[in-house]
Design an enzyme around this catalytic site. Sequence first.
Site, PDB file in Angstrom:
ATOM      1  N   HIS A   1       0.845  -1.197   0.000  1.00  0.00           N
ATOM      2  CA  HIS A   1       0.000   0.000   0.000  1.00  0.00           C
ATOM      3  C   HIS A   1       0.878   1.244   0.000  1.00  0.00           C
ATOM      4  O   HIS A   1       1.934   1.268   0.647  1.00  0.00           O
ATOM      5  CB  HIS A   1      -0.906  -0.016   1.236  1.00  0.00           C
ATOM      6  CG  HIS A   1      -1.953   1.050   1.257  1.00  0.00           C
ATOM      7  ND1 HIS A   1      -2.814   1.289   0.208  1.00  0.00           N
ATOM      8  CD2 HIS A   1      -2.303   1.953   2.226  1.00  0.00           C
ATOM      9  CE1 HIS A   1      -3.639   2.274   0.525  1.00  0.00           C
ATOM     10  NE2 HIS A   1      -3.344   2.702   1.734  1.00  0.00           N
TER      11      HIS A   1
ATOM     12  N   ASN B   1      -3.821   8.815   4.217  1.00  0.00           N
ATOM     13  CA  ASN B   1      -4.279   7.652   3.464  1.00  0.00           C
ATOM     14  C   ASN B   1      -5.235   8.111   2.367  1.00  0.00           C
ATOM     15  O   ASN B   1      -5.605   9.290   2.308  1.00  0.00           O
ATOM     16  CB  ASN B   1      -4.973   6.670   4.417  1.00  0.00           C
ATOM     17  CG  ASN B   1      -4.999   5.252   3.872  1.00  0.00           C
ATOM     18  OD1 ASN B   1      -4.556   4.992   2.755  1.00  0.00           O
ATOM     19  ND2 ASN B   1      -5.518   4.328   4.659  1.00  0.00           N
TER      20      ASN B   1
END
Length: 997
Positions: free
Chosen positions: A762, A787
């Site tokens: 990620h 994020n």
Amino acid sequence: MKSYISLFFILCVIFNKNVIKCTGESQTGNTGGGQAGNTGGDQAGSTGGSPQGSTGASPQGSTGASPQGSTGASQPGSSEPSNPVSSGHSVSTVSVSQTSTSSEKQDTIQVKSALLKDYMGLKVTGPCNENFIMFLVPHIYIDVDTEDTNIELRTTLKKTNNAISFESNSGSLEKKKYVKLPSNGTTGEQGSSTGTVRGDTEPISDSSSSSSSSSSSSSSSSSSSSSSSSSSSESLPANGPDSPTVKPPRNLQNICETGKNFKLVVYIKENTLILKWKVYGETKDTTENNKVDVRKYLINEKETPFTNILIHAYKEHNGTNLIESKNYAIGSDIPEKCDTLASNCFLSGNFNIEKCFQCALLVEKENKNDVCYKYLSEDIVSKFKEIKAETEDDDEDDYTEYKLTESIDNILVKMFKTNENNDKSELIKLEEVDDSLKLELMNYCSLLKDVDTTGTLDNYGMGNEMDIFNNLKRLLIYHSEENINTLKNKFRNAAVCLKNVDDWIVNKRGLVLPELNYDLEYFNEHLYNDKNSPEDKDNKGKGVVHVDTTLEKEDTLSYDNSDNMFCNKEYCNRLKDENNCISNLQVEDQGNCDTSWIFASKYHLETIRCMKGYEPTKISALYVANCYKGEHKDRCDEGSSPMEFLQIIEDYGFLPAESNYPYNYVKVGEQCPKVEDHWMNLWDNGKILHNKNEPNSLDGKGYTAYESERFHDNMDAFVKIIKTEVMNKGSVIAYIKAENVMGYEFSGKKVQNLCGDDTADHAVNIVGYGNYVNSEGEKKSYWIVRNSWGPYWGDEGYFKVDMYGPTHCHFNFIHSVVIFNVDLPMNNKTTKKESKIYDYYLKASPEFYHNLYFKNFNVGKKNLFSEKEDNENNKKLGNNYIIFGQDTAGSGQSGKESNTALESAGTSNEVSERVHVYHILKHIKDGKIRMGMRKYIDTQDVNKKHSCTRSYAFNPENYEKCVNLCNVNWKTCEEKTSPGLCLSKLDTNNECYFCYV
């Protein structure tokens, strides 16, 4: 008694022992000119006034007084200078005993300050273990660490984040070059066009250090020359026989030691800033050193002169923490009416002076000719009518949104029991879910599906009533310390409606690590080591001062990183600056698609643009996703890396704005669009640079990557690299392992202490950093990470993670960081001018005050309060939504699920340091003082951008009502241009004032 500071102690602090002494006065600090007292109007004298006290005072006030304080100032919105409360009180000196006691030195702030009589400046005195920070508003920042005798200066006169050391005889406030010094340690002036440091050692001058003012000159002038009679020279401290290394000699005549006192005189003479530093003992000693360390800095003539001097000091005693902020008006030509409104904002403890000042003008009856308007930005003034209409409109949200909000409110009520104290603090058990709650849960998820655009409920099965209840309960447990508005926000994450909630992140990652190898020719494990090389030590001895060998990169000067209040080497959080370009880049949601590599890459480039002076403009993620030259069919399931992002923009030479080609995950995989004539090219004049062959790095065209594993034995160097890049470029791209670590319930406000992995799946962004105290009472540091899972996840899309992680980890949580090496021209044309009010009042950050606490945190003296005491404090503060379940926290049995309270959960090792923090604020102008006091329930409260506890009630009996009105309606008003005005419109009885919240 531990929970509350004594009334006697508060009075000692407020009156500052210079007008009404509580236990007598120490004579420390009168060597070398002036008594170590507060003169020039800085006596916290008799400050009676309204029962509620200062408009700037904390609504909580002091214990034992009215709920809203007792340190008089004007009422909100009162701007008439004739009002004796709003304009301040004349200072009256009271004769008292001069006997000193040991307890006096322990329980009050010992850093004393006073205006100089004949110069525009300040004298500061105190013991050698006390630190403070001074601002010459609006240009100069001076950080004084007396324990290590370290004084640093920063300036906004030049766009640089580098500090200049007082100890160095060379350097510049504006110029960043190495300077060779003459062997005698004194540099000549290098010309008036640049700020130049001149180092001298000379006896202290009586005239320049006189601390008396027109209002109280006699108290300090009588002892203004006691140190200048000393004659012997003080030798430099020698290294002990057990020292492993020989410390280089200090380039100072005065070194602080335990038991000694310091005096710092700072003043401006013509275009020169002069600093004088002196250390002396508590008793007069004829053999004591009479030399003073003097540094002189030439300052360019500027349109905006110095207007105020602001000094912050900190003190911890018996678990109570004091912050004292004094604002001295030295050249303020701002109209009295405007200054009163602004100083009220300062005294309230509000960090955003501009927004508070703007609100104060908005709530007044409209006056187009109001002289105070010119102290706001032109953009705000031009939108005044629009802002007022924004809150006067009665347009409701669309029907679905309205019903969803109503449903969330109903669920929150039904999921909690009411205990014997009539508090909703206990979660119901699964078997206690009744039919009405079951129906509400299904209705809630049906409504959520209608408004959700992330694809969560389109691609995964919706759960039944029990699944939804368990998901919500798990979310509430992991966020037990959140307030009610935050919880309502988190209920908008569609993941809570899934049958198998852990499936939510399966397609929300998308990083594929590129296959790269280290170029061993350039591998040098020592280059970023913090230890000085023999060459550095040799050069230092010869007088060659490297401003910062590791931080000085060739492109540093091309970034606008002058926002030292919000981002510096100790902490960085530009998100708290609402006017900053980076804070206006809203969190995005990649949806049910493996495109984290695109969102992390584009955000990194967006922050680089911000640091180059461009407006906050989001790049089209969909354009990058669809202009891929490979197969498009499985684009949402493949993933990639930032290397491909760079390749795409180089191939096409074009990057449209998000508004030109908006992102929707269902459109990922379509053909690359044809560029429209009206589209904006955000890559115009941009160039991708060739690799730079940085040490310890993986280099490619346009980027540099650092793996944390390569720094396993020197993580400090890894941390330093990241901090430098964040300061300069606004962010870095970070690779992490999200699988089995991050879920829908992940807490973003707590600092997570996590291990990493040998691989990553990620991509996120590190956007800042800060400091905290963990559950063991250790000082630690964290990264602020952004994020791409939307604003309803984590802490509004962000989370915090410990920089170093647990000691047993084989891998750091941050697997790698990537920095783009691109050439974008500086944009100086569209840079907005800040509001003129910041020429008179410091633009402050909540992080600054939290860091002030952290720097002075003493592990040995920490006194953390119990959950029970915290709960009592919260009740006293009148905030009904602080924490669910505090009464019974910790009552559950080990190893068993507790249904009686919301317990903290997760891997966080952070504690919210339950110490009481009192912020005492003083505004000194024309020999008069106005005061306010703000009480924080813990150190996390210090760090908040807004607080409903700053609500003001015109009648003190309505204070709780005002706080409650603010809490209940904050979600409605939070996104408005002026939340305070919005709240005021909802106060139909006109009982409250909300500009300070």
